[in-house]
Motif scaffolding. Structure first.
Motif, PDB file in Angstrom:
ATOM      1  N   UNK A   1     -92.130 -13.504  27.072  1.00  0.00           N
ATOM      2  CA  UNK A   1     -93.253 -14.434  27.241  1.00  0.00           C
ATOM      3  C   UNK A   1     -94.515 -13.660  27.612  1.00  0.00           C
ATOM      4  N   UNK A 187     -82.459 -19.656  19.461  1.00  0.00           N
ATOM      5  CA  UNK A 187     -82.519 -19.010  20.774  1.00  0.00           C
ATOM      6  C   UNK A 187     -83.981 -18.869  21.215  1.00  0.00           C
ATOM      7  N   UNK A 188     -84.190 -18.723  22.511  1.00  0.00           N
ATOM      8  CA  UNK A 188     -85.580 -18.658  22.993  1.00  0.00           C
ATOM      9  C   UNK A 188     -86.433 -17.608  22.283  1.00  0.00           C
ATOM     10  N   UNK A 189     -85.856 -16.437  21.981  1.00  0.00           N
ATOM     11  CA  UNK A 189     -86.720 -15.431  21.348  1.00  0.00           C
ATOM     12  C   UNK A 189     -87.074 -15.816  19.921  1.00  0.00           C
ATOM     13  N   UNK A 190     -86.238 -16.648  19.290  1.00  0.00           N
ATOM     14  CA  UNK A 190     -86.614 -17.170  17.974  1.00  0.00           C
ATOM     15  C   UNK A 190     -87.699 -18.232  18.123  1.00  0.00           C
ATOM     16  N   UNK A 219     -79.676 -25.029  25.462  1.00  0.00           N
ATOM     17  CA  UNK A 219     -80.957 -24.338  25.466  1.00  0.00           C
ATOM     18  C   UNK A 219     -82.145 -25.282  25.250  1.00  0.00           C
ATOM     19  N   UNK A 226     -89.794 -22.101  26.939  1.00  0.00           N
ATOM     20  CA  UNK A 226     -90.245 -20.930  26.189  1.00  0.00           C
ATOM     21  C   UNK A 226     -91.471 -21.295  25.352  1.00  0.00           C
TER      22      UNK A 226
ATOM     23  N   UNK B   1     -90.563 -12.385  26.368  1.00  0.00           N
ATOM     24  CA  UNK B   1     -89.654 -11.238  26.202  1.00  0.00           C
ATOM     25  C   UNK B   1     -90.352 -10.112  25.435  1.00  0.00           C
ATOM     26  N   UNK B   2     -89.779  -8.959  25.575  1.00  0.00           N
ATOM     27  CA  UNK B   2     -90.404  -7.798  24.942  1.00  0.00           C
ATOM     28  C   UNK B   2     -89.810  -7.558  23.560  1.00  0.00           C
ATOM     29  N   UNK B   6     -85.891  -7.256  22.333  1.00  0.00           N
ATOM     30  CA  UNK B   6     -85.378  -8.338  21.513  1.00  0.00           C
ATOM     31  C   UNK B   6     -84.588  -7.837  20.328  1.00  0.00           C
ATOM     32  N   UNK B 189     -89.030 -17.220  33.276  1.00  0.00           N
ATOM     33  CA  UNK B 189     -90.150 -16.284  33.488  1.00  0.00           C
ATOM     34  C   UNK B 189     -90.072 -15.632  34.863  1.00  0.00           C
ATOM     35  N   UNK B 218     -79.642 -26.261  34.077  1.00  0.00           N
ATOM     36  CA  UNK B 218     -79.251 -26.023  32.687  1.00  0.00           C
ATOM     37  C   UNK B 218     -79.891 -24.739  32.156  1.00  0.00           C
ATOM     38  N   UNK B 221     -77.307 -20.008  30.929  1.00  0.00           N
ATOM     39  CA  UNK B 221     -77.228 -19.220  29.699  1.00  0.00           C
ATOM     40  C   UNK B 221     -78.607 -18.662  29.340  1.00  0.00           C
ATOM     41  N   UNK B 222     -79.617 -19.507  29.430  1.00  0.00           N
ATOM     42  CA  UNK B 222     -80.972 -19.071  29.067  1.00  0.00           C
ATOM     43  C   UNK B 222     -81.444 -17.932  29.971  1.00  0.00           C
ATOM     44  N   UNK B 225     -79.670 -14.795  28.906  1.00  0.00           N
ATOM     45  CA  UNK B 225     -80.310 -14.265  27.692  1.00  0.00           C
ATOM     46  C   UNK B 225     -81.635 -13.596  28.015  1.00  0.00           C
ATOM     47  N   UNK B 226     -82.413 -14.242  28.882  1.00  0.00           N
ATOM     48  CA  UNK B 226     -83.709 -13.678  29.266  1.00  0.00           C
ATOM     49  C   UNK B 226     -83.511 -12.296  29.890  1.00  0.00           C
ATOM     50  N   UNK B 257     -73.301 -15.760  20.913  1.00  0.00           N
ATOM     51  CA  UNK B 257     -74.669 -15.296  20.660  1.00  0.00           C
ATOM     52  C   UNK B 257     -74.735 -13.789  20.435  1.00  0.00           C
TER      53      UNK B 257
END
Lengths: 327, 327
Positions: A1, A187-190, A219, A226, B1-2, B6, B189, B218, B221-222, B225-226, B257
């Motif tokens: 982000x 997914x969040x990065x998508x 998600x 995101x 995210x970077x 990613x 974040x 919730x 998972x997010x 992933x982050x 994932x």
């Protein structure tokens, strides 16, 4: 982000709009049979909670769908809105309805805004139906409405086609373009990359961008956050995430997170205790479960998972075999 | 995210390690009463699924906890591990146990690694107990183990104290330092910023970083992933998210994932069908629900939400009033 967007998000970002889609996406799991009391209480709750838009349901064609098989909010006749909600003349919240391309007699069924309690027409389309979507958009705009467009199922669309669709919408009268993760596959990065793309067109053509998420991979809230952090302003949620299959971003998650003091979680909690928990206990089924995770991971339409749920199946491995069998 | 992280994440990142914490965090909701069959099947499933570490439970002090009140995996005696799982001599998966500062007789109860099937000692500590944690870390390291340290409840700790703790751990023999969101209070974040901090110490002192999430909002998972996208390598999950209160990051979400072909979701689905769904149907309760969302939003310990759940309460508004009352 992006750091800049983040700090905007943690503070107050005046441009954010929260839309409650409970009656519309949630209606898909109970055939739109909500009681008048429920709808009226939801309306009052949304106003108290600071929700900006309330989607009432679909403007579905009565040529295609029978009023014997679906409740009031499949059709959202103005007289029903006026009967249950009233004039909404103070406009403490804006009212929205969804028009599905190919399943809405918009020319006859959508009145001029001056004669209707509705404020926003949400056009739902697949990427291959864009000319049909544009027709509804221009019709609604001419009638005086705010107009948004949901391009559905983009996780299975060609990105180059999505770009063409965004170009067409850019050149249309639409006000808001929604990112829609119909299959809960992203997914969040998508989402971050897709948000960047949509925001690029939004800046070029002066359109706002929205996010409508599904919870197949748990998600929906995270993807909405995101998108918000990336600069997307229109955020859809539903009470307890009520919506088709795995459901949507829970509005209580969203309201609990947004820092603008105009949003209040207290009325949301009250509504959930009084209406949503009993609704679920009455046997209406939605929400995250393994079968939805599997269609989400596989980027498939959730219809097989919905059947699996309805049939009370427990044979998860066999179901996965069905989803992945070679054809 | 970077962007860089990613693309690593979407491809194969060899440094990623998945740890199954079902017996340990999940044990908190059934007092560690898992059948031998369950544990053995879980072990075999984890190997087939490519899971890197399996946490068996706690090394709890028998001076403090009664073996009459808790099942085998509260104590993880080596002879029980050997009886149920065997020697694990092929090391297709590494075995872990957790040692809680102040509640573990580690000097006597943890054998030399050469005489034990265990590979990794996970030290759990609050930020104010660091010297106690360091003692266990150095003891375990001397005995030949891999050692990790979970600094719990950092969402209520002073950031400056966390930095001191990271400095202390940097100068210790610990191998892995975990970010732990005990209250499920953190947003992605915030995880991004925390991951940056932990990774900074990790790079300075050559330590690896892990993520242990809870699902109150919730976001388990997010957030995992982050953290992963930010460069965190050790990722905790549990089957069906089984864990205290709202539970953890679901390992099926994670395995579904991760793109490294060594991870396989098929055995995970089989185990869930055969063991997890029946476990839940037997009356063991965990997972996301409104009461956990509220403690998560308020950054409170979930103990009141756990009581609310046990007492089958439905008075959500009154509960929220209790959580927010002025003292």
């Amino acid at each position: 982000m992006k750091e800049k967007k983040l700090s905007e998000f943690m503070g107050v970002r005046e441009s954010i709009r929260v839309l409650d889609a409970t009656l519309r996406d949630g209606g898909l799991v109970n055939n739109f049979y909500f009681t008048d009391e429920f709808v009226k209480a939801l309306y009052e709750t949304n106003i108290k909670a600071g929700v900006d838009y309330m989607e009432l349901g679909y403007k579905a064609s009565k040529e295609i769908f029978s009023t014997d098989e679906f409740g009031t909010w499949k059709f959202c006749d103005d007289e029903d809105i006026l009967r249950v909600i009233g004039e909404n003349s103070e406009k403490k919240i804006k009212l929205a309805v969804m028009a599905d391309v190919g399943r809405c007699d918009y020319k006859t069924d959508i009145e001029d805004r001056a004669n209707s309690p509705v404020d926003l027409i949400r056009v739902a389309t697949y990427v291959h139906q864009m000319p049909g979507a544009i027709d509804i958009i221009e019709d609604a705009k001419k009638k005086g409405y705010e107009v948004s467009c949901n391009i559905m199922a983009i996780s299975t669309a060609q990105e180059s086609d999505v770009k063409v669709a965004l170009e067409m919408l850019g050149n249309s009268s639409v006000d808001v373009i929604y990112i829609v993760d119909s299959f809960g596959a992203l997914y969040p990065e998508q989402i971050a990359r897709i948000a960047d793309l949509y925001l690029e067109y939004g800046e070029k053509y002066n359109k706002q961008i929205g996010m409508h998420a599904h919870n197949n991979q748990q998600l929906a809230f995270a993807n909405t956050l995101e998108a918000c952090g990336d600069g997307v302003d229109f955020l859809d949620g539903t009470y307890n995430g009520m919506g088709r299959g795995a459901g949507n971003c829970s509005i209580e998650n969203l309201i609990g997170c947004l820092k603008n003091p105009k949003y209040s979680i207290y009325p949301v909690i009250k509504f959930i205790e009084k209406y949503m928990i009993p609704l679920r206990e009455s046997g209406v089924v939605w929400g995250y479960d393994m079968q939805y995770l599997l269609t989400g991971i596989l980027n498939q339409h959730p219809r097989t998972a919905i059947s699996y749920t309805k049939d009370n199946r427990k044979d998860l491995v066999k179901y996965y075999d069905e989803l992945t069998q070679q054809e």
